[in-house]
Design an enzyme around this catalytic site. Sequence first.
Site, short mmCIF file in Angstrom:
data_model
loop_
_atom_site.label_atom_id
_atom_site.label_comp_id
_atom_site.label_asym_id
_atom_site.label_seq_id
_atom_site.Cartn_x
_atom_site.Cartn_y
_atom_site.Cartn_z
N CYS A 101 38.31 33.15 -98.53
CA CYS A 101 37.71 33.53 -99.82
C CYS A 101 36.93 32.37 -100.44
CB CYS A 101 38.78 33.99 -100.80
SG CYS A 101 39.43 35.61 -100.39
N VAL A 102 37.07 31.18 -99.90
CA VAL A 102 36.33 30.04 -100.45
C VAL A 102 35.55 29.35 -99.34
CG1 VAL A 102 37.66 29.57 -102.52
CG2 VAL A 102 38.47 28.68 -100.35
#
Lengths: 161, 103
Positions: free
Chosen positions: B102-103
């Site tokens: 997600c990052v």
Amino acid sequence: MEDKKRKVCIICAKANLEDVYAALILANGARMEGIEAELFFTFFGLDAVTKKRMDKLHTPVVGNPGLRLPGGLPFPTLLGVIPGMEAMVSFMMKKEMEKLDIPPVSEFLDMIKAAGGKIFACKLAMEMFKLKKEDLYDDLDGILTVGEFYERAEGAQIIFV
Amino acid sequence: MPKKLYAGIEVEVDDEGYLKDMSQWTPQVAEAIAEELGITLTDQHWKVINFLREKAAAGEEVTMRKLGKSGVVSIKDLYKLFPNGPLKKAAKIAGLPKPRGCV
């Protein structure tokens, strides 16, 4: 998927660590998907783009039913009133986030900018908190009125945090 | 399981076109996938692809931040090299599964 240009405008109105990170992760995640992303910081959310505050955000330890002690027991509200408790809990939270490679706010803003995202501050909230442009993140794309925000958000999906 | 022919090599892919087995990958396969995505590979692209493959072989997940700090490529350049979804496109060309970070 890439043909129709998607765009999200994310409004962050809170200074809680978890709310600010939700906004930052949504913006960065949008860029990672090739979606245009703009962040608009207003009201207490301005803390996230205020130089002397952005890397010192806290998570509330009073009135936060989701907060748990290590081990999973609910965090007693009365513990939260102890001086320094909020700072300590926030520090631990940031440490856990660092382990997942989630950067500090200032670095995250830089990443979003490098990814082509845009970052704006709210004019009215700045006046209310007596903030000047110099107090804010150097790489800000501008200061907007609500009308200007809507102009920029035309056709975009709007997310309010 | 869907199969695809890249540069005369038959590879197994998932529904979104990511290689199922990174050992079926060759540089020629990468060139062919890149062409399909509208990307012409340069030395800069190869640095990223090789880095991703090294990390995948070591079982490490690559985040945007890690890549940006690797010294291999800046985040800004990464978006230029692989427009519209840099990590996903780079992973696809590198013959790796779809990234789920997600990052």
